[in-house]
Design a protein around this motif. Structure first.
Motif, PDB file in Angstrom:
ATOM      1  N   SER A  19       0.810  -1.222   0.000  1.00 44.02           N
ATOM      2  CA  SER A  19       0.000   0.000   0.000  1.00 44.02           C
ATOM      3  C   SER A  19       0.841   1.269   0.000  1.00 44.02           C
ATOM      4  O   SER A  19       0.334   2.353  -0.311  1.00 44.02           O
ATOM      5  CB  SER A  19      -0.944   0.017   1.208  1.00 44.02           C
ATOM      6  N   GLU A  20       2.127   1.132   0.336  1.00 36.28           N
ATOM      7  CA  GLU A  20       2.991   2.319   0.399  1.00 36.28           C
ATOM      8  C   GLU A  20       3.776   2.534  -0.902  1.00 36.28           C
ATOM      9  O   GLU A  20       4.533   3.500  -1.011  1.00 36.28           O
ATOM     10  CB  GLU A  20       3.975   2.194   1.567  1.00 36.28           C
ATOM     11  N   ILE A  21       3.591   1.638  -1.889  1.00 38.05           N
ATOM     12  CA  ILE A  21       4.353   1.724  -3.135  1.00 38.05           C
ATOM     13  C   ILE A  21       3.421   2.082  -4.291  1.00 38.05           C
ATOM     14  O   ILE A  21       2.373   1.468  -4.469  1.00 38.05           O
ATOM     15  CB  ILE A  21       5.051   0.385  -3.448  1.00 38.05           C
ATOM     16  N   HIS A  22       3.799   3.086  -5.071  1.00 41.80           N
ATOM     17  CA  HIS A  22       3.010   3.438  -6.258  1.00 41.80           C
ATOM     18  C   HIS A  22       3.877   3.303  -7.513  1.00 41.80           C
ATOM     19  O   HIS A  22       5.114   3.335  -7.431  1.00 41.80           O
ATOM     20  CB  HIS A  22       2.446   4.860  -6.139  1.00 41.80           C
ATOM     21  N   PRO A  23       3.257   3.135  -8.701  1.00 40.48           N
ATOM     22  CA  PRO A  23       4.013   2.911  -9.934  1.00 40.48           C
ATOM     23  C   PRO A  23       4.900   4.097 -10.304  1.00 40.48           C
ATOM     24  O   PRO A  23       4.666   5.228  -9.868  1.00 40.48           O
ATOM     25  CB  PRO A  23       2.922   2.702 -10.997  1.00 40.48           C
ATOM     26  N   PHE A  24       5.885   3.809 -11.115  1.00 41.71           N
ATOM     27  CA  PHE A  24       6.790   4.839 -11.622  1.00 41.71           C
ATOM     28  C   PHE A  24       5.990   5.797 -12.508  1.00 41.71           C
ATOM     29  O   PHE A  24       5.166   5.374 -13.314  1.00 41.71           O
ATOM     30  CB  PHE A  24       7.917   4.194 -12.436  1.00 41.71           C
ATOM     31  N   ARG A  25       6.268   7.076 -12.384  1.00 39.94           N
ATOM     32  CA  ARG A  25       5.532   8.069 -13.186  1.00 39.94           C
ATOM     33  C   ARG A  25       5.835   7.883 -14.676  1.00 39.94           C
ATOM     34  O   ARG A  25       6.989   7.773 -15.078  1.00 39.94           O
ATOM     35  CB  ARG A  25       5.938   9.486 -12.741  1.00 39.94           C
ATOM     36  N   ASN A  26       4.787   7.821 -15.497  1.00 40.96           N
ATOM     37  CA  ASN A  26       4.907   7.610 -16.948  1.00 40.96           C
ATOM     38  C   ASN A  26       5.606   6.293 -17.288  1.00 40.96           C
ATOM     39  O   ASN A  26       6.350   6.211 -18.266  1.00 40.96           O
ATOM     40  CB  ASN A  26       5.650   8.780 -17.603  1.00 40.96           C
ATOM     41  N   HIS A  27       5.340   5.285 -16.482  1.00 43.27           N
ATOM     42  CA  HIS A  27       5.934   3.968 -16.738  1.00 43.27           C
ATOM     43  C   HIS A  27       5.489   3.478 -18.115  1.00 43.27           C
ATOM     44  O   HIS A  27       4.296   3.313 -18.358  1.00 43.27           O
ATOM     45  CB  HIS A  27       5.481   2.987 -15.652  1.00 43.27           C
ATOM     46  N   PRO A  28       6.433   3.212 -19.056  1.00 42.10           N
ATOM     47  CA  PRO A  28       6.047   2.882 -20.437  1.00 42.10           C
ATOM     48  C   PRO A  28       5.703   1.415 -20.666  1.00 42.10           C
ATOM     49  O   PRO A  28       5.187   1.062 -21.726  1.00 42.10           O
ATOM     50  CB  PRO A  28       7.296   3.272 -21.239  1.00 42.10           C
ATOM     51  N   PHE A  29       5.988   0.568 -19.695  1.00 43.23           N
ATOM     52  CA  PHE A  29       5.793  -0.873 -19.881  1.00 43.23           C
ATOM     53  C   PHE A  29       4.470  -1.326 -19.263  1.00 43.23           C
ATOM     54  O   PHE A  29       4.188  -1.021 -18.107  1.00 43.23           O
ATOM     55  CB  PHE A  29       6.955  -1.657 -19.266  1.00 43.23           C
ATOM     56  N   LYS A  30       3.689  -2.059 -20.025  1.00 42.17           N
ATOM     57  CA  LYS A  30       2.394  -2.533 -19.540  1.00 42.17           C
ATOM     58  C   LYS A  30       2.577  -3.732 -18.614  1.00 42.17           C
ATOM     59  O   LYS A  30       3.428  -4.582 -18.854  1.00 42.17           O
ATOM     60  CB  LYS A  30       1.503  -2.923 -20.720  1.00 42.17           C
ATOM     61  N   VAL A  31       1.756  -3.772 -17.589  1.00 41.03           N
ATOM     62  CA  VAL A  31       1.718  -4.919 -16.680  1.00 41.03           C
ATOM     63  C   VAL A  31       0.430  -5.676 -17.000  1.00 41.03           C
ATOM     64  O   VAL A  31      -0.665  -5.203 -16.681  1.00 41.03           O
ATOM     65  CB  VAL A  31       1.747  -4.475 -15.211  1.00 41.03           C
ATOM     66  N   LEU A  32       0.551  -6.815 -17.663  1.00 37.26           N
ATOM     67  CA  LEU A  32      -0.601  -7.550 -18.172  1.00 37.26           C
ATOM     68  C   LEU A  32      -0.915  -8.777 -17.317  1.00 37.26           C
ATOM     69  O   LEU A  32      -0.013  -9.436 -16.802  1.00 37.26           O
ATOM     70  CB  LEU A  32      -0.336  -7.997 -19.617  1.00 37.26           C
ATOM     71  N   ASP A  33      -2.193  -9.066 -17.216  1.00 34.08           N
ATOM     72  CA  ASP A  33      -2.615 -10.294 -16.542  1.00 34.08           C
ATOM     73  C   ASP A  33      -2.636 -11.432 -17.556  1.00 34.08           C
ATOM     74  O   ASP A  33      -3.697 -11.928 -17.950  1.00 34.08           O
ATOM     75  CB  ASP A  33      -4.000 -10.107 -15.919  1.00 34.08           C
ATOM     76  N   ASP A  34      -1.441 -11.833 -17.982  1.00 35.01           N
ATOM     77  CA  ASP A  34      -1.314 -12.864 -19.005  1.00 35.01           C
ATOM     78  C   ASP A  34      -0.760 -14.153 -18.396  1.00 35.01           C
ATOM     79  O   ASP A  34      -0.685 -14.306 -17.167  1.00 35.01           O
ATOM     80  CB  ASP A  34      -0.412 -12.385 -20.153  1.00 35.01           C
ATOM     81  N   GLU A  35      -0.379 -15.079 -19.262  1.00 36.75           N
ATOM     82  CA  GLU A  35       0.134 -16.369 -18.789  1.00 36.75           C
ATOM     83  C   GLU A  35       1.419 -16.200 -17.990  1.00 36.75           C
ATOM     84  O   GLU A  35       1.628 -16.875 -16.973  1.00 36.75           O
ATOM     85  CB  GLU A  35       0.382 -17.287 -19.992  1.00 36.75           C
ATOM     86  N   LEU A  36       2.288 -15.281 -18.425  1.00 40.52           N
ATOM     87  CA  LEU A  36       3.536 -15.050 -17.694  1.00 40.52           C
ATOM     88  C   LEU A  36       3.261 -14.500 -16.293  1.00 40.52           C
ATOM     89  O   LEU A  36       3.970 -14.830 -15.334  1.00 40.52           O
ATOM     90  CB  LEU A  36       4.425 -14.084 -18.480  1.00 40.52           C
TER      91      LEU A  36
END
Length: 295
Positions: A19-36
């Protein structure tokens, strides 16, 4: 007397609440709910997180994720409340470079992700160079050389040529709507690079022409549109005409669906046997037509 080399203190791994960690600003890489991602979740549930994330303190409170966005998401889905992380004090530029380098190790990266990442890292390297220039009062020529070095550095770290780095960064000049079509592979990489030289108004008109023709641009078509744009002749009518052309490949290639062909052949037939049989039947058909024409 034997001297002992000083070793830098090891960074401490801490358990930080998610809860204390937020994503990097303008993070260019998608975090997908895929098989990996599911594989990562399964691994976390079995053995935990072996490789700690890297975060940095946020002046406004909490922490900003630098390296470990996928692990953070997987930990959340796995039901964890904390994640092992190294808290590192990084400047904005240092954080960008580390964020990009850690993500470029991934196997699957889309062209737009790579384009945005290269641009962010290049700008960060240039900023670092500018600070050095202010300190040592470098000449404009030296500044230009350092800018060229930055491009070479981005390419070397990613195993890319400088030209390819420039080509990827060109994609960031595309409108978001066009970028989405590159992301979805409706527009291939090389044509997309050429289209990036169109003005934004021309890109909007191109999208209309693409929608009207129901065609994706070939490299040749994109190059001609770029040439017309440079000449000030890239009108909507010209775009519609180019995008409505029949592509040479479409006129010379015939594609037969495998399921359609299979019902005419035994199940044990290989693709080569099917091809040989089709050719043989076509030759017989051609001879029959020739005999009919001779009568």
């Amino acid at each position: 007397m034997k001297t002992v080399s000083k070793q830098e203190p090891r960074e401490q791994v801490q358990q930080i609440p998610l809860s204390e960690i937020h994503p990097f600003r303008n993070h260019p890489f998608k975090v997908l709910d895929d098989e990996l991602m599911q594989q990562t979740i399964d691994s976390i549930m079995q053995v935990g997180i072996l490789n700690p994330a890297i975060i940095r303190p946020d002046p406004e409170g909490g922490y900003e994720m630098v390296a470990g966005h996928r692990r953070l998401h997987a930990a959340d889905l796995a039901g964890l409340k904390t994640i092992p992380a190294i808290v590192r004090n990084l400047t904005d530029d240092e954080a960008v470079i580390l964020m990009v380098d850690s993500n470029l190790q991934r196997e699957t990266i889309s062209p737009m992700e790579r384009a945005q990442a290269y641009k962010m890292k290049l700008e960060a390297l240039k900023h670092q160079g500018k600070r050095v220039d202010l300190e040592d009062k470098s000449t404009s020529r030296q500044v230009g050389e350092k800018s060229s070095w930055a491009v070479a550095k981005v390419g070397a770290d990613a195993n890319e040529s400088e030209r390819q780095v420039h080509r990827y960064i060109r994609l960031t000049e595309l409108l978001p709507e066009v970028q989405e079509k590159v992301e979805s592979k409706e527009i291939a990489f090389s044509p997309a690079v050429e289209l990036s030289y169109l003005t934004h108004d021309e890109q909007r008109q191109f999208l209309d022409a693409m929608d009207y023709s129901q065609n994706t641009p070939s490299l040749s078509q994109a190059q001609r549109l770029k040439k017309l744009s440079r000449e000030g002749k890239c009108t909507q009518e010209a775009m519609f005409a180019i995008m409505s052309e029949d592509k040479k490949d479409d006129l010379t290639r015939i594609t037969l669906d495998n399921d359609v062909l299979r019902k005419y052949f035994p199940r044990n037939y290989t693709p080569l046997q099917m091809q040989q049989t089709i050719i043989k039947l076509l030759e017989q058909w051609q001879k029959k037509r020739q005999r009919q024409n001779e009568r």
